[in-house]
Scaffold this active site. Sequence first.
Site, mmCIF file in Angstrom:
data_model
loop_
_atom_site.group_PDB
_atom_site.id
_atom_site.type_symbol
_atom_site.label_atom_id
_atom_site.label_comp_id
_atom_site.label_asym_id
_atom_site.label_seq_id
_atom_site.Cartn_x
_atom_site.Cartn_y
_atom_site.Cartn_z
ATOM 1 N N ARG A 85 0.812 -1.226 0.000
ATOM 2 C CA ARG A 85 0.000 0.000 0.000
ATOM 3 C C ARG A 85 0.844 1.275 0.000
ATOM 4 O O ARG A 85 0.367 2.347 0.346
ATOM 5 C CB ARG A 85 -0.988 0.005 1.170
ATOM 6 N N LYS A 100 3.137 11.582 -11.747
ATOM 7 C CA LYS A 100 2.367 10.601 -12.512
ATOM 8 C C LYS A 100 3.140 9.291 -12.565
ATOM 9 O O LYS A 100 4.315 9.260 -12.910
ATOM 10 C CB LYS A 100 2.094 11.105 -13.932
ATOM 11 N N GLU A 105 9.839 17.563 -25.829
ATOM 12 C CA GLU A 105 9.092 18.022 -24.655
ATOM 13 C C GLU A 105 9.530 19.419 -24.234
ATOM 14 O O GLU A 105 8.713 20.229 -23.776
ATOM 15 C CB GLU A 105 9.274 17.047 -23.489
ATOM 16 N N LYS A 120 7.334 23.199 -16.095
ATOM 17 C CA LYS A 120 6.384 22.138 -15.771
ATOM 18 C C LYS A 120 5.987 22.204 -14.297
ATOM 19 O O LYS A 120 4.806 22.028 -13.958
ATOM 20 C CB LYS A 120 6.958 20.760 -16.101
ATOM 21 N N GLU A 147 -4.571 17.484 -12.242
ATOM 22 C CA GLU A 147 -4.973 17.682 -13.639
ATOM 23 C C GLU A 147 -6.475 17.915 -13.803
ATOM 24 O O GLU A 147 -7.146 17.268 -14.605
ATOM 25 C CB GLU A 147 -4.522 16.505 -14.509
ATOM 26 N N ARG A 150 -3.187 22.064 -15.618
ATOM 27 C CA ARG A 150 -2.177 21.025 -15.883
ATOM 28 C C ARG A 150 -2.427 20.335 -17.224
ATOM 29 O O ARG A 150 -1.504 19.785 -17.826
ATOM 30 C CB ARG A 150 -2.168 19.999 -14.746
ATOM 31 N N ASN A 170 -0.456 18.497 -22.031
ATOM 32 C CA ASN A 170 -0.794 17.456 -22.998
ATOM 33 C C ASN A 170 -0.833 17.973 -24.437
ATOM 34 O O ASN A 170 -1.250 17.235 -25.339
ATOM 35 C CB ASN A 170 -2.146 16.833 -22.649
ATOM 36 N N HIS A 180 -0.064 15.699 -27.389
ATOM 37 C CA HIS A 180 -0.101 14.329 -26.881
ATOM 38 C C HIS A 180 -1.371 13.569 -27.259
ATOM 39 O O HIS A 180 -1.367 12.337 -27.225
ATOM 40 C CB HIS A 180 0.057 14.319 -25.359
ATOM 41 N N HIS A 222 0.086 10.536 -28.766
ATOM 42 C CA HIS A 222 -0.017 9.237 -28.103
ATOM 43 C C HIS A 222 -0.688 8.210 -29.003
ATOM 44 O O HIS A 222 -0.296 7.032 -29.019
ATOM 45 C CB HIS A 222 -0.803 9.367 -26.799
ATOM 46 N N HIS A 253 8.785 8.426 -27.894
ATOM 47 C CA HIS A 253 7.723 9.320 -27.424
ATOM 48 C C HIS A 253 7.858 10.719 -28.010
ATOM 49 O O HIS A 253 6.894 11.290 -28.541
ATOM 50 C CB HIS A 253 7.748 9.386 -25.896
#
Length: 353
Positions: free
Chosen positions: A116, A138, A180, A215, A225, A229, A233, A236, A240, A257
């Site tokens: 946990r 993330k 990026e 960032k 987000e 935030r 993206n 993306h 993606h 990427h």
Amino acid sequence: MESIKSQSHEVYLEELAEATLRQFVAKSNYSKVFVLVDENTKKHCLPLLVKKIEAQFAIDSIFEIKPGEEHKHINTCMLVWQWLSDQGGDRKSLLINLGGGVLTDLGGFVASTFKRGIDFINIPTTLLSMVDASVGGKTGVDLGVLKNQIGVINQPEMVLVLPEFLSTLEERQLRSGFAEMLKHGLIKDETYWKSLRDCSDYGTTNTIKKSIAIKNEVVTQDPTEQGIRKILNFGHTLGHAIESYCLDTPDKKTLLHGEAIAVGMILEGYLSHKLQGLSGLSLQEIKDTFLNHFDRAEFNKQDIDCIIDLLKYDKKNSHGDVNFVLLQSIGKAVTDIKVPEDLFHEAFAYYKE
């Protein structure tokens, strides 16, 4: 060099990173210290890390996973969870993730869910992971070829950025991270964008720190987000989908990427021009800049149809709508924009021109 303060941790660079790691672990009384690496970082980066810390604390166990996006899935997590368990890991253990964005995403997810939740430290070793995965918390893995579908937002104890690891990378990997950095300028800082456009040195300490700071400023305002935030993206949504499609299509060249989101930023730049008033000159500047640094990818009609179909799995979607981040101008992004499907084909046609 000063650290960059994020929500619940700090990003340390260069000599400050080394000193902070040694002091933190020495005083934290962890029951076990584990290090997660991949085949590349075990060979090129682990010896340097061990040399920096061996006089201060011992590593109890090291586990190696296979590198690459295709191994960023739950089966790899199972192997790492089992290793932690077999080695006597408990809730007072520490996991150090030494690798690029794939490894720090997966390692952070593993640490966040083992017992946990145990403490973890990220040491990014690629330019992409230094300027992107280093901030924001993330973590997660892919579901099949669908990127980052499973995960949590959970902060590391700290992030340590050692630019000397960049000397172990091929230029293609450096360019991937540079995409990026260009994005950070496009969404938040036109002056930074212009300083990078004709840059040939893809990863200086100053530009790395600037990208991390941009960032971090965004993430600090919106940790989960829900609002601003989302601007991170940009490029993306289509990027993606392109990355996933190329990964799952045997006759397509697999794109890194940054290579995929470079395409995505040109495409979404076109959508910005059509829907948000981005000027034609700015659109051309965006296209010229990315094609100056990245080879043009080839897509036929079937490819494009499949890529568009993948958009329905994007994480930003809500109530069946595909939501885009677009630019009103260079340095100013807006979120939650819905795009008519016919514009996707127009955008690909513009990219091909």
